[in-house]
Design a protein around this motif. Structure first.
Motif, PDB file in Angstrom:
ATOM      1  N   THR A 193      -3.070 -31.564 -23.444  1.00 37.46           N
ATOM      2  CA  THR A 193      -3.150 -32.933 -23.945  1.00 37.46           C
ATOM      3  C   THR A 193      -2.255 -33.166 -25.160  1.00 37.46           C
ATOM      4  N   GLU A 194      -1.381 -32.185 -25.449  1.00 37.31           N
ATOM      5  CA  GLU A 194      -0.397 -32.295 -26.531  1.00 37.31           C
ATOM      6  C   GLU A 194      -1.036 -32.525 -27.901  1.00 37.31           C
ATOM      7  N   ARG A 195      -2.182 -31.855 -28.111  1.00 36.58           N
ATOM      8  CA  ARG A 195      -2.862 -31.932 -29.402  1.00 36.58           C
ATOM      9  C   ARG A 195      -2.600 -30.653 -30.192  1.00 36.58           C
ATOM     10  N   PRO A 196      -2.787 -30.689 -31.509  1.00 32.71           N
ATOM     11  CA  PRO A 196      -2.651 -29.460 -32.307  1.00 32.71           C
ATOM     12  C   PRO A 196      -3.587 -28.374 -31.779  1.00 32.71           C
ATOM     13  N   LEU A 197      -3.104 -27.152 -31.819  1.00 30.30           N
ATOM     14  CA  LEU A 197      -3.866 -26.029 -31.285  1.00 30.30           C
ATOM     15  C   LEU A 197      -4.876 -25.523 -32.300  1.00 30.30           C
ATOM     16  N   PRO A 198      -5.989 -24.972 -31.827  1.00 28.98           N
ATOM     17  CA  PRO A 198      -7.041 -24.521 -32.734  1.00 28.98           C
ATOM     18  C   PRO A 198      -6.703 -23.237 -33.497  1.00 28.98           C
ATOM     19  N   ALA A 199      -5.662 -22.532 -33.105  1.00 28.71           N
ATOM     20  CA  ALA A 199      -5.281 -21.288 -33.787  1.00 28.71           C
ATOM     21  C   ALA A 199      -3.907 -21.484 -34.437  1.00 28.71           C
ATOM     22  N   GLU A 200      -3.768 -20.990 -35.657  1.00 33.22           N
ATOM     23  CA  GLU A 200      -2.551 -21.233 -36.436  1.00 33.22           C
ATOM     24  C   GLU A 200      -1.287 -20.645 -35.828  1.00 33.22           C
ATOM     25  N   ARG A 201      -1.338 -19.410 -35.367  1.00 31.45           N
ATOM     26  CA  ARG A 201      -0.114 -18.763 -34.879  1.00 31.45           C
ATOM     27  C   ARG A 201       0.436 -19.456 -33.631  1.00 31.45           C
ATOM     28  N   PRO A 202      -0.382 -19.713 -32.608  1.00 28.08           N
ATOM     29  CA  PRO A 202       0.148 -20.473 -31.465  1.00 28.08           C
ATOM     30  C   PRO A 202       0.615 -21.880 -31.859  1.00 28.08           C
ATOM     31  N   GLU A 203      -0.075 -22.497 -32.794  1.00 32.13           N
ATOM     32  CA  GLU A 203       0.342 -23.830 -33.245  1.00 32.13           C
ATOM     33  C   GLU A 203       1.706 -23.762 -33.917  1.00 32.13           C
ATOM     34  N   ALA A 204       1.999 -22.661 -34.607  1.00 37.55           N
ATOM     35  CA  ALA A 204       3.310 -22.497 -35.232  1.00 37.55           C
ATOM     36  C   ALA A 204       4.410 -22.464 -34.164  1.00 37.55           C
ATOM     37  N   VAL A 205       4.149 -21.819 -33.033  1.00 37.79           N
ATOM     38  CA  VAL A 205       5.125 -21.803 -31.936  1.00 37.79           C
ATOM     39  C   VAL A 205       5.297 -23.205 -31.375  1.00 37.79           C
ATOM     40  N   ARG A 206       4.197 -23.890 -31.163  1.00 35.30           N
ATOM     41  CA  ARG A 206       4.263 -25.255 -30.615  1.00 35.30           C
ATOM     42  C   ARG A 206       5.061 -26.165 -31.539  1.00 35.30           C
ATOM     43  N   GLN A 207       4.739 -26.111 -32.822  1.00 33.55           N
ATOM     44  CA  GLN A 207       5.429 -26.973 -33.789  1.00 33.55           C
ATOM     45  C   GLN A 207       6.916 -26.621 -33.891  1.00 33.55           C
ATOM     46  N   PHE A 208       7.223 -25.328 -33.894  1.00 36.09           N
ATOM     47  CA  PHE A 208       8.623 -24.922 -33.996  1.00 36.09           C
ATOM     48  C   PHE A 208       9.392 -25.346 -32.745  1.00 36.09           C
ATOM     49  N   THR A 209       8.791 -25.205 -31.585  1.00 34.07           N
ATOM     50  CA  THR A 209       9.421 -25.642 -30.338  1.00 34.07           C
ATOM     51  C   THR A 209       9.737 -27.132 -30.405  1.00 34.07           C
ATOM     52  N   LEU A 210       8.772 -27.919 -30.837  1.00 34.25           N
ATOM     53  CA  LEU A 210       8.988 -29.364 -30.948  1.00 34.25           C
ATOM     54  C   LEU A 210      10.056 -29.697 -31.989  1.00 34.25           C
ATOM     55  N   ALA A 211      10.100 -28.932 -33.087  1.00 33.03           N
ATOM     56  CA  ALA A 211      11.115 -29.159 -34.125  1.00 33.03           C
ATOM     57  C   ALA A 211      12.513 -28.836 -33.602  1.00 33.03           C
ATOM     58  N   VAL A 212      12.635 -27.756 -32.849  1.00 29.86           N
ATOM     59  CA  VAL A 212      13.933 -27.390 -32.287  1.00 29.86           C
ATOM     60  C   VAL A 212      14.427 -28.499 -31.353  1.00 29.86           C
ATOM     61  N   ILE A 213      13.527 -29.012 -30.521  1.00 30.62           N
ATOM     62  CA  ILE A 213      13.904 -30.087 -29.601  1.00 30.62           C
ATOM     63  C   ILE A 213      14.267 -31.354 -30.378  1.00 30.62           C
ATOM     64  N   ALA A 214      13.428 -31.742 -31.334  1.00 29.26           N
ATOM     65  CA  ALA A 214      13.631 -32.989 -32.069  1.00 29.26           C
ATOM     66  C   ALA A 214      14.924 -32.984 -32.877  1.00 29.26           C
ATOM     67  N   THR A 215      15.340 -31.807 -33.319  1.00 28.36           N
ATOM     68  CA  THR A 215      16.533 -31.723 -34.165  1.00 28.36           C
ATOM     69  C   THR A 215      17.747 -31.168 -33.424  1.00 28.36           C
ATOM     70  N   ALA A 216      17.639 -31.003 -32.120  1.00 27.02           N
ATOM     71  CA  ALA A 216      18.709 -30.390 -31.325  1.00 27.02           C
ATOM     72  C   ALA A 216      19.133 -29.060 -31.944  1.00 27.02           C
ATOM     73  N   GLY A 217      18.139 -28.323 -32.435  1.00 22.90           N
ATOM     74  CA  GLY A 217      18.381 -26.998 -32.992  1.00 22.90           C
ATOM     75  C   GLY A 217      18.655 -26.955 -34.480  1.00 22.90           C
ATOM     76  N   ALA A 218      18.870 -28.083 -35.088  1.00 25.75           N
ATOM     77  CA  ALA A 218      19.181 -28.128 -36.521  1.00 25.75           C
ATOM     78  C   ALA A 218      17.893 -28.220 -37.341  1.00 25.75           C
ATOM     79  N   VAL A 219      16.978 -27.261 -37.109  1.00 31.10           N
ATOM     80  CA  VAL A 219      15.703 -27.275 -37.831  1.00 31.10           C
ATOM     81  C   VAL A 219      15.964 -27.080 -39.325  1.00 31.10           C
ATOM     82  N   ASP A 220      15.151 -27.718 -40.118  1.00 27.64           N
ATOM     83  CA  ASP A 220      15.319 -27.542 -41.557  1.00 27.64           C
ATOM     84  C   ASP A 220      14.685 -26.218 -41.993  1.00 27.64           C
TER      85      ASP A 220
END
Length: 185
Positions: free
Chosen positions: A105-132
């Motif tokens: 359902t594209e909601r934040p994950l209940p565990a921090e480490r998997p959520e870090a992967v989800r957030q980083f994946t979305l950041a890479v996509i949103a910035t076309a790889g130019a993550v800050d």
């Protein structure tokens, strides 16, 4: 019904160059997934996806992290076939039901480490790889490495390819995965 441009190829009807990759899938899974039959319309795409996904499976990202990335792409790109397939994989990995539900359902994950992967994946996509630097440092702070960051790019490439192709071909969910299929909209 498949669009005429994307038939449900069998091992017999597929273009010759697609048969060996299709046979490998059948040998691994015990059946020919409908998505594979349709992707066989382009032997190069099918072979390329199977190779790149195998390479992604060999990365240093742990299996749960890989599946979190894949589900993030699958839900973002609304690929019902991938959501069903990777819900099944997460279930087989013993992933927590709340984590699976949040991914679906594209909601934040209940565990921090998997959520870090989800957030980083979305950041890479949103910035076309130019993550800050903050996004990269947050990912690294959860025990991931610079190598893992580049492996995220590999996974995004592999599963963007499959989700877009599955949507284009209208690939259905196989009966073996029906219990994991997203509810129709």
């Amino acid at each position: 019904m498949p669009a005429p441009a994307f038939p449900d190829h069998t091992l017999e009807s597929a273009p010759g160059a697609a048969r060996r990759p299709m046979e490998a899938v059948v040998n691994k899974q015990g059946h020919l997934p409908a998505a594979v039959g349709r992707l066989a319309t382009s032997p190069q795409l099918l072979d390329g996806f199977l190779k790149i996904s195998a390479i992604f499976e060999s990365t240093t990202l742990d299996p749960l992290s890989r599946e979190v990335l894949i589900m993030t792409i699958a839900t973002r790109n609304d690929c019902h076939v991938c959501v069903a397939m990777h819900t099944a994989k997460l279930t087989a990995l013993g992933a927590d039901a709340d984590l699976i539900a949040a991914l679906r359902t594209e909601r934040p994950l209940p565990a921090e480490r998997p959520e870090a992967v989800r957030q980083f994946t979305l950041a890479v996509i949103a910035t076309a790889g130019a993550v800050d630097d903050a996004a990269l440092q947050d990912f690294l702070a959860h025990g991931y490495t610079p190598q893992n960051a580049l492996e995220v790019v590999l996974g995004i490439g592999a599963y963007t390819m499959s989700t877009l192709a599955n949507r284009m071909t209208g690939a259905p969910v196989d009966p073996q995965l029906a219990e994991f299929a997203p509810a129709p909209m």
